[in-house]
Design a protein around this motif. Sequence first.
Motif, short mmCIF file in Angstrom:
data_model
loop_
_atom_site.label_atom_id
_atom_site.label_comp_id
_atom_site.label_asym_id
_atom_site.label_seq_id
_atom_site.Cartn_x
_atom_site.Cartn_y
_atom_site.Cartn_z
N GLY A 97 -10.71 -55.22 -91.89
CA GLY A 97 -9.78 -55.55 -92.97
C GLY A 97 -9.49 -54.34 -93.84
N MET A 98 -10.50 -53.51 -94.07
CA MET A 98 -10.30 -52.30 -94.87
C MET A 98 -9.46 -51.28 -94.11
N THR A 99 -9.77 -51.10 -92.82
CA THR A 99 -9.01 -50.11 -92.05
C THR A 99 -7.57 -50.57 -91.82
N LYS A 100 -7.36 -51.88 -91.71
CA LYS A 100 -6.00 -52.40 -91.54
C LYS A 100 -5.14 -52.05 -92.75
N ALA A 101 -5.76 -52.09 -93.93
CA ALA A 101 -5.02 -51.75 -95.14
C ALA A 101 -4.54 -50.30 -95.13
N LEU A 102 -5.23 -49.45 -94.38
CA LEU A 102 -4.85 -48.04 -94.29
C LEU A 102 -3.75 -47.79 -93.25
N GLY A 103 -3.46 -48.81 -92.45
CA GLY A 103 -2.52 -48.63 -91.35
C GLY A 103 -1.08 -48.77 -91.75
N ASN A 104 -0.68 -48.09 -92.81
CA ASN A 104 0.70 -48.14 -93.29
C ASN A 104 1.02 -46.82 -93.98
N PRO A 105 2.12 -46.17 -93.63
CA PRO A 105 2.41 -44.85 -94.21
C PRO A 105 2.60 -44.89 -95.72
N HIS A 106 3.20 -45.97 -96.24
CA HIS A 106 3.40 -46.05 -97.69
C HIS A 106 2.07 -46.16 -98.42
N ARG A 107 1.14 -46.92 -97.84
CA ARG A 107 -0.15 -47.08 -98.51
C ARG A 107 -0.97 -45.80 -98.47
N LEU A 108 -0.84 -45.03 -97.41
CA LEU A 108 -1.53 -43.73 -97.37
C LEU A 108 -0.95 -42.80 -98.42
N GLU A 109 0.36 -42.81 -98.58
CA GLU A 109 0.98 -41.97 -99.60
C GLU A 109 0.54 -42.42 -101.00
N ILE A 110 0.40 -43.73 -101.19
CA ILE A 110 -0.05 -44.25 -102.48
C ILE A 110 -1.47 -43.77 -102.78
N LEU A 111 -2.35 -43.79 -101.77
CA LEU A 111 -3.70 -43.29 -101.99
C LEU A 111 -3.67 -41.82 -102.39
N ASP A 112 -2.83 -41.04 -101.72
CA ASP A 112 -2.70 -39.62 -102.05
C ASP A 112 -2.24 -39.45 -103.49
N LEU A 113 -1.32 -40.30 -103.92
CA LEU A 113 -0.82 -40.23 -105.30
C LEU A 113 -1.89 -40.65 -106.30
N LEU A 114 -2.62 -41.73 -106.01
CA LEU A 114 -3.64 -42.21 -106.93
C LEU A 114 -4.84 -41.27 -107.01
N ALA A 115 -4.97 -40.37 -106.04
CA ALA A 115 -6.02 -39.36 -106.10
C ALA A 115 -5.79 -38.41 -107.28
N GLN A 116 -4.55 -38.39 -107.81
CA GLN A 116 -4.25 -37.55 -108.97
C GLN A 116 -4.76 -38.17 -110.26
N GLY A 117 -5.01 -39.49 -110.24
CA GLY A 117 -5.46 -40.19 -111.42
C GLY A 117 -4.80 -41.55 -111.52
N PRO A 118 -5.21 -42.37 -112.47
CA PRO A 118 -4.63 -43.72 -112.62
C PRO A 118 -3.13 -43.66 -112.86
N ALA A 119 -2.43 -44.66 -112.32
CA ALA A 119 -0.97 -44.68 -112.46
C ALA A 119 -0.47 -46.12 -112.53
N ALA A 120 0.59 -46.31 -113.30
CA ALA A 120 1.22 -47.62 -113.39
C ALA A 120 2.01 -47.90 -112.13
N VAL A 121 2.25 -49.18 -111.88
CA VAL A 121 3.02 -49.58 -110.69
C VAL A 121 4.37 -48.88 -110.68
N GLU A 122 5.01 -48.81 -111.85
CA GLU A 122 6.33 -48.21 -111.93
C GLU A 122 6.30 -46.73 -111.55
N TYR A 123 5.23 -46.04 -111.93
CA TYR A 123 5.09 -44.62 -111.60
C TYR A 123 4.87 -44.45 -110.10
N VAL A 124 4.06 -45.33 -109.53
CA VAL A 124 3.83 -45.30 -108.08
C VAL A 124 5.15 -45.52 -107.34
N ALA A 125 5.93 -46.50 -107.79
CA ALA A 125 7.21 -46.80 -107.15
C ALA A 125 8.15 -45.60 -107.21
N LEU A 126 8.24 -44.98 -108.39
CA LEU A 126 9.14 -43.84 -108.59
C LEU A 126 8.77 -42.67 -107.69
#
Length: 236
Positions: free
Chosen positions: A16-45
């Motif tokens: 279940g955890m690895t399945k969550a990683l099986g999406n290019p958008h979610r991998l990019e989101i993890l890369d973005l959140l590695a910079q620090g906490p972010a609001a949903v709107e910032y993630v979307a932008l």
Amino acid sequence: MDIRKFKTSLYKEMSGMTKALGNPHRLEILDLLAQGPAAVEYVALNTNLSVANASQHLQVLKNAFLVESEKRGKYNYYKLANKQVFETWCALRRLGFIQNEEINKLFNDFRKKRKHLKTISTDDLVKKIKTDSVVVVDVRPEEEFKNGHIENALSFPLMELREKISELPKEKEIVAYCRGPLCMMADDAVEFLNQNGYSGSRLEKGYPDWSAGSLPIERDECNQRKEKGKTQGSIY
């Protein structure tokens, strides 16, 4: 529960955890959140997603225990659940470059178009900082800079570099860094610097990798209060 049912249950939870990683958008989101906490709107932008779509992806990651959320006023902020999530993302990134030729081809073809792009390793940058022979610039958005940045780095968001370039000294090497090796903001910055008579190079990796290596970092004073109790070397 017998051993077979026990093992099946364990592997099901892991899958279940690895399945969550099986999406290019979610991998990019993890890369973005590695910079620090972010609001949903910032993630979307920053991922070119709608707010609704970004929120759905974040919920998948949250349900897989990879990210956490908290309410700040009327906004939901998300962050990586812990440093192990970032380490897992780094391991997956390394595996991709080792095992997948298409990843290397895409990366190398992009870099070949920028013939004069010079990169610098973390170890070499540490040495140059000690000799005061470089100026380090953070070309991420200011919000990410405030979440954390390399010690003594200057904030030069890529979108503002054209207006602020005259503030940089031409007698020193300018080292630009961004979110990580898959982020191209530092590439764009170095190309622009070189075109305007500066000696520019990009840090091979990014701020999260630097921070995870327990190298000197700084945070905005407000964020320091929010993160009180966290040790140097965390990914935030």
